[in-house]
Each structure stands twice: as C-alpha cells, then as structure tokens.
Scaffold this motif. Structure first.
Motif, short mmCIF file in Angstrom:
data_model
loop_
_atom_site.label_atom_id
_atom_site.label_comp_id
_atom_site.label_asym_id
_atom_site.label_seq_id
_atom_site.Cartn_x
_atom_site.Cartn_y
_atom_site.Cartn_z
N ALA A 117 0.84 -1.21 0.00
CA ALA A 117 0.00 0.00 0.00
C ALA A 117 0.86 1.25 0.00
CB ALA A 117 -0.94 -0.01 1.20
N LEU A 118 1.93 1.23 0.78
CA LEU A 118 2.83 2.38 0.83
C LEU A 118 3.47 2.62 -0.54
CD1 LEU A 118 3.55 4.24 3.22
CD2 LEU A 118 5.68 2.97 3.45
N ARG A 119 3.93 1.57 -1.19
CA ARG A 119 4.52 1.72 -2.52
C ARG A 119 3.49 2.28 -3.50
NH1 ARG A 119 6.66 -3.47 -1.34
NH2 ARG A 119 5.05 -4.45 -2.64
N HIS A 120 2.28 1.77 -3.42
CA HIS A 120 1.22 2.25 -4.31
C HIS A 120 0.99 3.75 -4.13
CE1 HIS A 120 -2.72 2.47 -6.29
NE2 HIS A 120 -3.08 3.21 -5.25
N ASN A 121 0.94 4.22 -2.90
CA ASN A 121 0.67 5.63 -2.64
C ASN A 121 1.80 6.52 -3.15
OD1 ASN A 121 -1.72 4.81 -1.39
ND2 ASN A 121 -0.77 4.73 0.64
N VAL A 122 3.04 6.07 -3.00
CA VAL A 122 4.16 6.83 -3.56
C VAL A 122 4.01 6.93 -5.07
CG1 VAL A 122 6.66 6.84 -3.94
CG2 VAL A 122 5.75 6.27 -1.68
N ASP A 123 3.64 5.82 -5.71
CA ASP A 123 3.48 5.82 -7.16
C ASP A 123 2.39 6.78 -7.61
OD1 ASP A 123 5.49 3.96 -7.42
OD2 ASP A 123 4.14 2.23 -7.61
N VAL A 124 1.32 6.91 -6.81
CA VAL A 124 0.24 7.85 -7.15
C VAL A 124 0.80 9.26 -7.28
CG1 VAL A 124 -1.83 9.00 -6.28
CG2 VAL A 124 -1.67 6.50 -6.21
N PHE A 125 1.60 9.67 -6.32
CA PHE A 125 2.11 11.04 -6.34
C PHE A 125 3.23 11.21 -7.36
CE2 PHE A 125 -0.28 11.09 -2.48
CZ PHE A 125 -0.81 12.37 -2.45
N ARG A 126 4.00 10.17 -7.59
CA ARG A 126 5.03 10.28 -8.61
C ARG A 126 4.39 10.43 -10.00
NH1 ARG A 126 10.13 10.00 -8.01
NH2 ARG A 126 10.13 8.80 -6.09
N SER A 127 3.23 9.84 -10.19
CA SER A 127 2.58 9.91 -11.49
C SER A 127 1.94 11.26 -11.77
CB SER A 127 1.50 8.82 -11.59
OG SER A 127 0.40 9.12 -10.73
N LEU A 128 1.76 12.09 -10.73
CA LEU A 128 1.08 13.37 -10.91
C LEU A 128 1.91 14.34 -11.74
CD1 LEU A 128 -0.50 13.96 -7.39
CD2 LEU A 128 -1.66 13.25 -9.49
N GLY A 129 3.22 14.35 -11.53
CA GLY A 129 4.06 15.27 -12.26
C GLY A 129 3.85 16.70 -11.85
#
Length: 398
Positions: free
Chosen positions: A20-32
């Motif tokens: 879940a933690l990895r997923h949440n980091v990926d969400v914000f990294r994808s925002l740009g």
C-alpha cells in the motif's frame, strides 16, 4: 485472522502494508508538475511517521522517494545512522522544525538541510563558524504566504534575510518553501492561489536580495495541494497524510475528481488488530464497564480486548464505535477504559474461544477507516493516527 504477531498475541498490534505504501508513492510520482513533467517526491515522516512508526516506515520508503522531511532534528539524524548501517547512499533530508545552534552544527556535518524562518538564526552564526565546518549548512528559506505561522512575511522579507547574504561561509541557501492555510477545507482554492502568487513574489524578492545564481528548490504543496493544485507542485511535493493512504479531507477528494478527472486510489497502510483477553456470556440485564452506562437487553457474549485510551483508542468513541470480528461489526459496549474495551461478539462467534478484533482496517467484506473512527471520536484522522501508542508492536506485512 490468526493469532497475531507472536509474543504480542494478547496485546494489540499495528500492521503496516508495504505494498500500500509503494502504491501511494506511485500515485504522487505519477502526478508530475503543472507542465506534466515528472517531479521528485518528498514524504513527511514527522510524528513517528504519522503514528505508523518511523523505524518501520523509513526502510520502506527510503529507496522509493527523493526527499525525507522531518520536524525533529533527532529523527533526521536517525536517517543518516540507518544509511550508514545499511550501506545506502544518503537521501536528501530536510528538517522543517526549529533547531538549536548546536543541533545546526550536527546537521551540517551530516549533510542534513534545515529551514530558516526568522532572524533568530543570526545567533547561530558564531556557533557555526566556531565549529570549523567542512561544508556550509544547507538551508531553505520559509516564506509566510498567509498561514500566519513560521516564515518571513513579504513586507519584511528583503530586510530580514540580509544576514543570509553575509553568511555564505556557513549557510548555503538551496531552497525556499511555504505552507498552505486551507487547501484541505474548501473546494474553491482562491485563497490558496493567492498564496501561490505570494510565494512566487517572495521567491523573486529572495533571489533579488541574495543574488541567487542557481535554481532554488521550491516546495509548498503538501498532500492536498499536490493532488488539486498542479501549479503548486514546483520542484518537489511534501506528501504527508496521503503517503499513508488517507485523504486529507472529503473536500480534497471531491476537488481531485474535478481537477484530475478521476479520484486517485489511495490505499490505507495501517491496520490495528487485537487478540481478546477473555470471551464470556453475560445474562440479560447485566451492566458493562465503568459508570454502568450500558446494560444488556438480552444474554450477550462479550469479548474483553486489552486495549484502551492509553494505547490511543479514543475514550470519546464509547458506545458509538464498532470493531470487526470474523468479518462482522461488533459494537463497543459502555466506556472505553484505559487498558480495556468490551465488545459484543454474540453474532460474530459461536463459542467462548479467543477472537481477533480489527479496530482499524479490513476484515472480510467489512472495514473500519481512520476517518470513521476519528468521526466517532469527534476529531481528525490526523490526530487519531499520530496518537497511536509508540509502545504498540508494529509489524510490516506485504
């Protein structure tokens, strides 16, 4: 749900989901950024990683994110200790809170960045110079754009930062930051956009006053602004509550749909479980707990959980909250005590054997969110999770 994490079988424990933690980091990294280009992701690990446990969260995020933010200098120094012990390359670490001159020396030697928010730093200059530092302390200048907390106001900024121009031997300005006042509380972001304008004005004033030659690392967007104000993402984001899978507010979720076209999925990282201390039947008409505030209306099988407000389970949820046992909601009976909670498990189990209760998290098709528990307690989920006892065992699961 099993018997719990080994020797903690008769106590409550927290489970932290690495996936879940990895997923949440990926969400914000994808925002740009506002221009669609990728941006570094910084995460806030203050307050014992928002109650999740710094010792457990740090290894999970260290290799995934670009910047680690703290309030306390001692927490920032723990990162350097961890990196040396693991043979890891150092990450950028920024202390957002106040530091003493002696702490500033220690942070400079460890290559940790700090925030300069007032002229009190003038008193630290002699201490830094006497320390004979091999490299200047990296600093980020805090501009107060409308929160009314730390930082230099625009009116005073040119005069108040003059000492920085004269302290280049011990203070190296590498960044500039601010903090929003109410991005989480509203869907209309007029005030936040005015803060962005003020921030950009302040950055210009700072550059002019210091004659900054290289780009400064600008950061103002915490979780809510990172989600709903693309213009505010700048060189990096400071992701706090949403790193842990919690939305800053319902308004932020609504705004995210309007701005992004869909609501990103944030996955709660934390679950809280507890093994029962006792399970037994009480006759109809029995009082339960202190103050005789609850009386059974029928024969009731209860479970006594060895957890209470000492552990961070709020007393204000007495008679309102539910926990989950075998995928069923079980009401909290009577008052939450310092070390005990009593629940009704009549319809959740068919015998008097021990049960495992989920205080926060999912069990089967049911779940209890931090927002729900905080609502029963008449508070914010921020407060709820950060007040979880540091003594509670924390277990990392996938």
């Amino acid at each position: 749900m099993g018997d719990g994490p080994g020797d903690a079988a008769l106590a409550s424990w927290l489970e932290l989901s690495a996936s879940a933690l990895r997923h949440n980091v990926d969400v914000f990294r994808s925002l740009g950024g506002g221009d669609g280009t990728p941006r570094p992701v910084g995460v806030v690990l203050k307050g014992n990683a928002y109650g999740h446990g710094l010792a457990q969260v740090l290894p999970l995020v260290h290799g995934q994110v670009d910047i680690l933010y703290f309030i306390a200098p001692q927490d920032a120094l723990k990162v350097r200790e961890y990196e040396r012990a693991q043979g890891l390359a150092p990450r950028q670490v920024v202390v957002l809170g106040g530091v003493s001159p002696r702490e500033a020396v220690a942070l400079a030697r460890e290559g940790v960045d700090v925030v300069v928010a007032d002229r009190g730093w003038v008193d630290a200059l002699p201490v830094l110079r006497e320390a004979g530092l091999e490299r200047a302390l990296r600093v980020h200048v805090h501009i107060d754009t409308g929160l009314g907390r730390e930082g230099f106001t625009l009116a005073r900024l040119p005069d108040d930062v003059d000492f920085l121009a004269e302290a280049r031997d011990v203070l190296e300005v590498v960044g500039v930051l601010s903090h929003f006042s109410n991005t989480e509380d509203v869907t209309e972001q007029g005030y936040a956009l005015a803060q962005v304008d003020a921030f950009e004005t302040g950055v210009g004033l700072l550059r002019q006053r210091l004659g900054a030659e290289r780009p400064l690392q600008r950061h103002i967007a915490a979780s809510a602004a990172a989600l709903v104000l693309p213009r505010a993402r700048y060189e990096t984001q400071r992701v706090g509550i949403s790193l842990y899978g919690l939305w800053p507010s319902p308004e932020t979720r609504l705004s995210a749909r309007l701005v992004l076209g869909e609501v990103p999925v944030l996955k709660p990282v934390l679950s809280w479980r507890c093994r029962s201390q006792a399970v037994k039947w009480l006759p109809s008409g029995s009082y339960v707990g202190y103050g005789c505030t609850y009386r059974t209306s029928e024969p009731t099988r209860i479970a006594v959980l060895p957890v209470g407000y000492y552990d961070g389970y709020p007393r204000l949820v007495s008679g309102k909250a539910h926990v989950l046992v075998n995928g069923r909601r079980c009401p909290v009976l009577g008052r939450v005590m310092m070390n005990h909670v009593i629940i009704d498990v009549t319809r959740a189990t068919s015998d008097d054997g021990p049960v495992t209760a989920t205080l926060l998290g999912r069990d089967g098709e049911e779940s209890i969110s931090a927002e729900a528990l905080a609502g029963w307690a008449q508070t914010l989920h921020y407060e709820l999770v950060t007040r979880l006892g540091a003594h509670l065992k924390r277990v990392v699961v996938e």
